[in-house]
Design a protein around this motif. Structure first.
Motif, PDB file in Angstrom:
ATOM      1  N   THR A 160      28.573   5.542 -15.055  1.00 28.39           N
ATOM      2  CA  THR A 160      27.166   5.145 -15.639  1.00 28.39           C
ATOM      3  C   THR A 160      26.305   4.582 -14.776  1.00 28.39           C
ATOM      4  OG1 THR A 160      28.552   4.865 -17.642  1.00 28.39           O
ATOM      5  CG2 THR A 160      26.249   4.208 -17.607  1.00 28.39           C
ATOM      6  N   LEU A 161      25.037   5.021 -14.612  1.00 27.24           N
ATOM      7  CA  LEU A 161      24.204   4.420 -13.518  1.00 27.24           C
ATOM      8  C   LEU A 161      23.255   3.678 -14.295  1.00 27.24           C
ATOM      9  CD1 LEU A 161      22.983   8.032 -12.432  1.00 27.24           C
ATOM     10  CD2 LEU A 161      24.049   6.277 -10.983  1.00 27.24           C
ATOM     11  N   ALA A 162      22.577   2.628 -13.192  1.00 26.15           N
ATOM     12  CA  ALA A 162      22.094   1.583 -14.191  1.00 26.15           C
ATOM     13  C   ALA A 162      20.545   2.106 -14.602  1.00 26.15           C
ATOM     14  CB  ALA A 162      21.355   0.715 -12.879  1.00 26.15           C
ATOM     15  N   PRO A 163      19.888   1.643 -15.537  1.00 32.15           N
ATOM     16  CA  PRO A 163      18.676   2.207 -16.139  1.00 32.15           C
ATOM     17  C   PRO A 163      17.654   2.549 -15.039  1.00 32.15           C
ATOM     18  CG  PRO A 163      19.380   0.373 -17.423  1.00 32.15           C
ATOM     19  CD  PRO A 163      20.362   0.422 -16.369  1.00 32.15           C
ATOM     20  N   GLY A 164      16.880   3.534 -15.319  1.00 34.49           N
ATOM     21  CA  GLY A 164      15.695   3.713 -14.491  1.00 34.49           C
ATOM     22  C   GLY A 164      16.113   4.436 -13.271  1.00 34.49           C
ATOM     23  N   THR A 165      17.438   5.192 -13.213  1.00 35.00           N
ATOM     24  CA  THR A 165      17.789   5.787 -11.954  1.00 35.00           C
ATOM     25  C   THR A 165      17.759   7.311 -12.308  1.00 35.00           C
ATOM     26  OG1 THR A 165      19.498   4.460 -11.875  1.00 35.00           O
ATOM     27  CG2 THR A 165      19.682   6.385 -10.189  1.00 35.00           C
ATOM     28  N   ALA A 166      17.290   8.244 -11.572  1.00 34.18           N
ATOM     29  CA  ALA A 166      17.184   9.526 -11.780  1.00 34.18           C
ATOM     30  C   ALA A 166      18.744  10.060 -11.641  1.00 34.18           C
ATOM     31  CB  ALA A 166      16.360  10.254 -10.673  1.00 34.18           C
ATOM     32  N   ALA A 167      19.133  10.659 -12.830  1.00 31.86           N
ATOM     33  CA  ALA A 167      20.689  11.056 -12.701  1.00 31.86           C
ATOM     34  C   ALA A 167      20.863  12.599 -12.412  1.00 31.86           C
ATOM     35  CB  ALA A 167      21.072  10.972 -14.288  1.00 31.86           C
ATOM     36  N   GLU A 168      19.803  13.319 -12.389  1.00 34.17           N
ATOM     37  CA  GLU A 168      20.176  14.531 -11.947  1.00 34.17           C
ATOM     38  C   GLU A 168      20.544  14.877 -10.588  1.00 34.17           C
ATOM     39  OE1 GLU A 168      18.052  13.978 -14.224  1.00 34.17           O
ATOM     40  OE2 GLU A 168      19.157  15.389 -15.795  1.00 34.17           O
ATOM     41  N   PRO A 169      20.244  14.229  -9.443  1.00 31.88           N
ATOM     42  CA  PRO A 169      20.594  14.336  -8.113  1.00 31.88           C
ATOM     43  C   PRO A 169      21.855  13.952  -7.781  1.00 31.88           C
ATOM     44  CG  PRO A 169      18.264  12.994  -8.301  1.00 31.88           C
ATOM     45  CD  PRO A 169      18.948  13.065  -9.656  1.00 31.88           C
ATOM     46  N   VAL A 170      22.295  12.648  -8.762  1.00 28.38           N
ATOM     47  CA  VAL A 170      23.640  11.879  -8.641  1.00 28.38           C
ATOM     48  C   VAL A 170      24.633  13.190  -9.128  1.00 28.38           C
ATOM     49  CG1 VAL A 170      25.107  10.221  -9.458  1.00 28.38           C
ATOM     50  CG2 VAL A 170      22.671   9.812  -8.724  1.00 28.38           C
TER      51      VAL A 170
ATOM     52  N   ALA B  23      25.308  15.570  -6.597  1.00 19.68           N
ATOM     53  CA  ALA B  23      25.871  15.203  -5.497  1.00 19.68           C
ATOM     54  C   ALA B  23      27.582  15.182  -5.915  1.00 19.68           C
ATOM     55  CB  ALA B  23      25.422  13.854  -4.999  1.00 19.68           C
ATOM     56  N   LEU B  24      27.807  14.409  -7.160  1.00 21.02           N
ATOM     57  CA  LEU B  24      29.239  14.445  -7.470  1.00 21.02           C
ATOM     58  C   LEU B  24      29.779  15.956  -7.643  1.00 21.02           C
ATOM     59  CD1 LEU B  24      29.262  12.245 -10.832  1.00 21.02           C
ATOM     60  CD2 LEU B  24      30.307  11.919  -8.474  1.00 21.02           C
ATOM     61  N   GLY B  25      29.204  16.989  -7.968  1.00 19.81           N
ATOM     62  CA  GLY B  25      29.561  18.326  -8.061  1.00 19.81           C
ATOM     63  C   GLY B  25      30.043  19.055  -6.927  1.00 19.81           C
ATOM     64  N   ALA B  26      29.593  18.120  -5.521  1.00 21.03           N
ATOM     65  CA  ALA B  26      29.786  18.753  -4.205  1.00 21.03           C
ATOM     66  C   ALA B  26      30.958  18.053  -3.750  1.00 21.03           C
ATOM     67  CB  ALA B  26      28.581  18.619  -3.568  1.00 21.03           C
ATOM     68  N   VAL B  27      31.417  16.839  -4.402  1.00 25.73           N
ATOM     69  CA  VAL B  27      32.686  16.210  -3.807  1.00 25.73           C
ATOM     70  C   VAL B  27      33.730  17.317  -3.904  1.00 25.73           C
ATOM     71  CG1 VAL B  27      34.095  14.287  -4.180  1.00 25.73           C
ATOM     72  CG2 VAL B  27      31.557  14.065  -4.602  1.00 25.73           C
ATOM     73  N   PRO B  28      34.470  17.028  -2.547  1.00 21.25           N
ATOM     74  CA  PRO B  28      35.745  17.819  -2.637  1.00 21.25           C
ATOM     75  C   PRO B  28      36.580  17.613  -3.723  1.00 21.25           C
ATOM     76  CG  PRO B  28      35.296  16.708  -0.544  1.00 21.25           C
ATOM     77  CD  PRO B  28      34.268  16.365  -1.320  1.00 21.25           C
ATOM     78  N   GLY B  29      37.311  18.414  -4.151  1.00 22.26           N
ATOM     79  CA  GLY B  29      38.277  18.262  -5.342  1.00 22.26           C
ATOM     80  C   GLY B  29      37.766  18.016  -6.668  1.00 22.26           C
ATOM     81  N   VAL B  30      36.375  18.026  -6.940  1.00 21.30           N
ATOM     82  CA  VAL B  30      35.966  17.941  -8.288  1.00 21.30           C
ATOM     83  C   VAL B  30      35.566  19.368  -8.712  1.00 21.30           C
ATOM     84  CG1 VAL B  30      33.699  17.368  -9.454  1.00 21.30           C
ATOM     85  CG2 VAL B  30      34.618  15.862  -7.824  1.00 21.30           C
ATOM     86  N   ALA B  31      36.257  19.694 -10.007  1.00 21.39           N
ATOM     87  CA  ALA B  31      36.059  20.887 -10.352  1.00 21.39           C
ATOM     88  C   ALA B  31      34.718  21.394 -11.238  1.00 21.39           C
ATOM     89  CB  ALA B  31      37.359  21.209 -11.298  1.00 21.39           C
ATOM     90  N   SER B  32      34.585  20.084 -11.901  1.00 20.44           N
ATOM     91  CA  SER B  32      33.349  20.379 -12.805  1.00 20.44           C
ATOM     92  C   SER B  32      32.663  18.839 -13.117  1.00 20.44           C
ATOM     93  CB  SER B  32      33.455  21.192 -13.814  1.00 20.44           C
ATOM     94  OG  SER B  32      34.396  20.305 -15.000  1.00 20.44           O
ATOM     95  N   VAL B  33      31.229  18.834 -13.515  1.00 20.24           N
ATOM     96  CA  VAL B  33      30.836  17.707 -13.911  1.00 20.24           C
ATOM     97  C   VAL B  33      30.132  17.871 -15.334  1.00 20.24           C
ATOM     98  CG1 VAL B  33      28.974  15.961 -13.196  1.00 20.24           C
ATOM     99  CG2 VAL B  33      30.344  17.028 -11.433  1.00 20.24           C
ATOM    100  N   GLU B  34      30.268  17.007 -16.059  1.00 23.32           N
ATOM    101  CA  GLU B  34      29.779  17.030 -17.416  1.00 23.32           C
ATOM    102  C   GLU B  34      28.598  16.079 -17.519  1.00 23.32           C
ATOM    103  OE1 GLU B  34      32.267  17.083 -20.931  1.00 23.32           O
ATOM    104  OE2 GLU B  34      33.129  18.936 -20.143  1.00 23.32           O
ATOM    105  N   HIS B  35      27.374  16.581 -17.711  1.00 24.54           N
ATOM    106  CA  HIS B  35      26.475  15.680 -17.755  1.00 24.54           C
ATOM    107  C   HIS B  35      25.501  15.807 -18.786  1.00 24.54           C
ATOM    108  CE1 HIS B  35      22.377  14.114 -16.233  1.00 24.54           C
ATOM    109  NE2 HIS B  35      23.054  12.895 -16.605  1.00 24.54           N
TER     110      HIS B  35
END
Lengths: 244, 311
Positions: free
Chosen positions: B231-241, B244-256
């Motif tokens: 969970t990001l702190a309020p006021g942060t742009a979530a989409e870029p994060v 970036a998570l989706g590009a981490v090796p081993g991550v199959a999918s991201v739900e957001h």
């Protein structure tokens, strides 16, 4: 204490924690007295016996015993306690017998409480106490037969009022099996052997001979068989329908 | 040992329970899970000898319930669904009756009744008719009845139903205390209970046994098992994060969910992604409110297993 004794004790105590026991005892004793003295003409007959008392027992039982038997199994099912009873380490036959015995003891108690009549008749004259004892025994056996019929019908359905009505009807037929009211229904078409068999099933004829003091083993065996057969049927019905 | 061999129950055309098999050893607490109407109660009734099975059988401590019912029932303590009792009796009379019917002698009766009444805190209602008691007390009277003769096998159908959270905790503690020397089977539809008291869980739906595992094993079936939620702190742009998570090796999918500050990254099978994500978060200096490794969600496993059955 054996499981059967434990169940009998619990059942008997159960009768007295509800108004049922007291209502039954009061009504039974009041009606028995009223029938004996008014309809039976106990004093007018000027005979030292209890015939007018015993003569009305079949009719008293016809309506009062089903009031006891209707709740035997219907109540266990309604509250679900049958599941508890049947998962105790007792056989089906022991459970059926224990509940029947408790009800029978209770009707026996009601019968025993009519002892003032016996005292009265001994006070007024010199009755044949052997005949009176036979009358009591016959009456108790007949009450047992009514209860066994009621036990089976109570096991077969969970509605107490339905149980009551069916039990009264079946007992009425069994009472009068030896009389034209029932026999005429069969005599037109059924073979004679069947008609005679039905006539032989009458509670009333067997009770009448015992209450006259003729303690024929056949009459006693007859009632024992009736009780045994209906209780056996109770166990079978329960085995089939206990979880429904 | 409790052994259940191919238990099956038909009611007319309806099959309530179909070929259920399992074994339970001393020391195990087996949780019976399933939606309402799954066949839990019918299975327990067959084990307790109340409902005769259409096929198969249960064997309690070596005694088959069908051929030696009285011996089997001696070894069993059973709490039926809804904890039925004789309502006009007081708990004291009721327990005395159960003790007598189970053939306990006077000394054993006094000792066990004292212990059970104290353990289940029935002292204050001992002389009030059961039908006037609250649901919680009635349930505890039913439990007292089941454990009175200290049986080696306990079958408890929804032992904590109708209890408040404190009482639930008490009953779970009681089950845990008894567990080492006994075989305990409980049914429940409260999933947290399985985690709290059971060493093993069986999921049953539509009358069929669908899973038989430890609670940890069941949880590991969850797709949330080893997933990472942040969970990001309020006021942060979530989409870029999220990208970036989706590009981490081993991550199959991201739900957001769009607009939300919380997102979950699911690992590819067997991959551990927590440290990689944590390192990335530190390197990128994401303002994090929360970063958590999910152990798995039992309710989600339960739903996916029982839904498969329904579909």
């Amino acid at each position: 204490m054996s499981p059967v004794a434990a169940i009998v004790r619990r059942e008997l105590a159960g009768y007295f924690t509800t108004p049922l026991a007291w209502v039954f005892l009061v009504i039974f004793l009041a009606l028995a007295g009223a029938f004996t003295f008014h309809l039976g003409g106990f004093f007018q007959r000027e005979q030292a016996d209890l015939a007018p008392f015993f003569n009305f027992h079949p009719w008293l039982y016809l309506f009062l015993v089903p009031a006891i038997s209707m709740r035997l199994w219907a109540e266990e099912r309604k509250s679900g306690s049958i599941e508890l009873l049947m998962t105790l380490p007792v056989t089906m036959w022991q459970a059926v017998l224990a509940k029947f015995l408790a009800a029978w003891c209770f009707t026996g108690l009601a019968l025993a409480l009519t002892f003032p009549l016996w005292i009265t008749v001994n006070w007024l004259g010199e009755p044949d106490n052997g005949v009176i004892l036979a009358g009591y025994l016959g009456s108790l056996l007949m009450a047992g037969a009514f209860l066994a019929v009621g036990s089976c019908i109570s096991a077969a359905n969970r509605n107490q009022v339905v149980s009551f009505i069916i039990t009264v009807a079946v007992c009425f037929v069994l009472l009068l099996a030896g009389f034209p009211l029932v026999l005429d229904f069969f005599s037109g078409w059924a073979p004679e052997l069947l008609v005679e068999t039905i006539a032989g099933l009458s509670f009333l004829t067997h009770f009448a001979s015992i209450s006259k003091g003729v303690l024929d083993l056949r009459d006693v065996v007859y009632f024992a068989l009736v009780i045994g057969a209906w209780l056996y049927a109770t166990a079978i019905v329960l085995e089939m329908k206990k979880a429904d | 040992m409790l052994k259940v061999e191919g238990l099956t129950k038909h009611y007319g055309a309806l099959t309530a329970v179909s070929d259920v098999c399992f074994e339970v050893q001393t020391g195990e607490v087996l949780g019976f899970l399933g939606p309402n109407g799954a066949g839990k109660t019918t299975t327990m009734r067959m084990i307790a000898g109340f409902v005769p099975p259409s096929a198969g059988r249960a064997i309690v401590c070596g005694y088959p319930v069908d051929s030696e019912p009285v011996e089997a029932k001696r070894k069993l303590g059973y709490l039926p669904e809804g904890a039925p009792a004789y309502g006009e009796m007081t708990p004291a009379d009721f327990l005395a009756f159960i003790a007598a019917a189970r053939g306990m002698d006077a000394a054993a009766r006094a000792r066990r009744m004292g212990a059970v009444v104290e353990r289940l805190q029935l002292g204050s209602v001992l002389h009030r008719p059961i039908e006037t008691l609250s649901k919680g007390f009635r349930r505890r009277v039913g439990l007292a009845q089941a454990i009175l003769h200290d049986p080696p096998v306990l079958i408890l159908d929804e032992p904590t139903d109708g209890l408040d959270p404190n009482q639930k905790h008490e009953v779970r503690q009681l089950i845990a205390e008894m567990a080492p020397e006994k075989i305990i089977v409980i049914s429940t539809h409260i999933l947290e209970e399985v985690d709290a008291v059971c060493t093993r869980a069986i999921i049953i739906a539509g009358g069929r046994l669908l899973a038989d595992e430890t609670p940890a094993g069941l949880i590991a079936r969850s797709r949330y098992h080893n997933a990472v939620t942040l969970t990001l702190a309020p006021g942060t742009a979530a989409e870029p994060v999220a990208a970036a998570l989706g590009a981490v090796p081993g991550v199959a999918s991201v739900e957001h969910a769009p607009g939300s500050l919380t997102m979950t990254a699911f690992p590819a099978a067997g991959d551990a992604i927590l440290t990689r994500i944590a390192d990335l978060a530190a390197a990128q200096e994401w303002p994090l409110d929360r970063l958590a490794l999910e152990s798995g969600r039992l309710d989600e496993v339960f739903r996916s297993i029982t839904r498969q059955e329904a579909a």
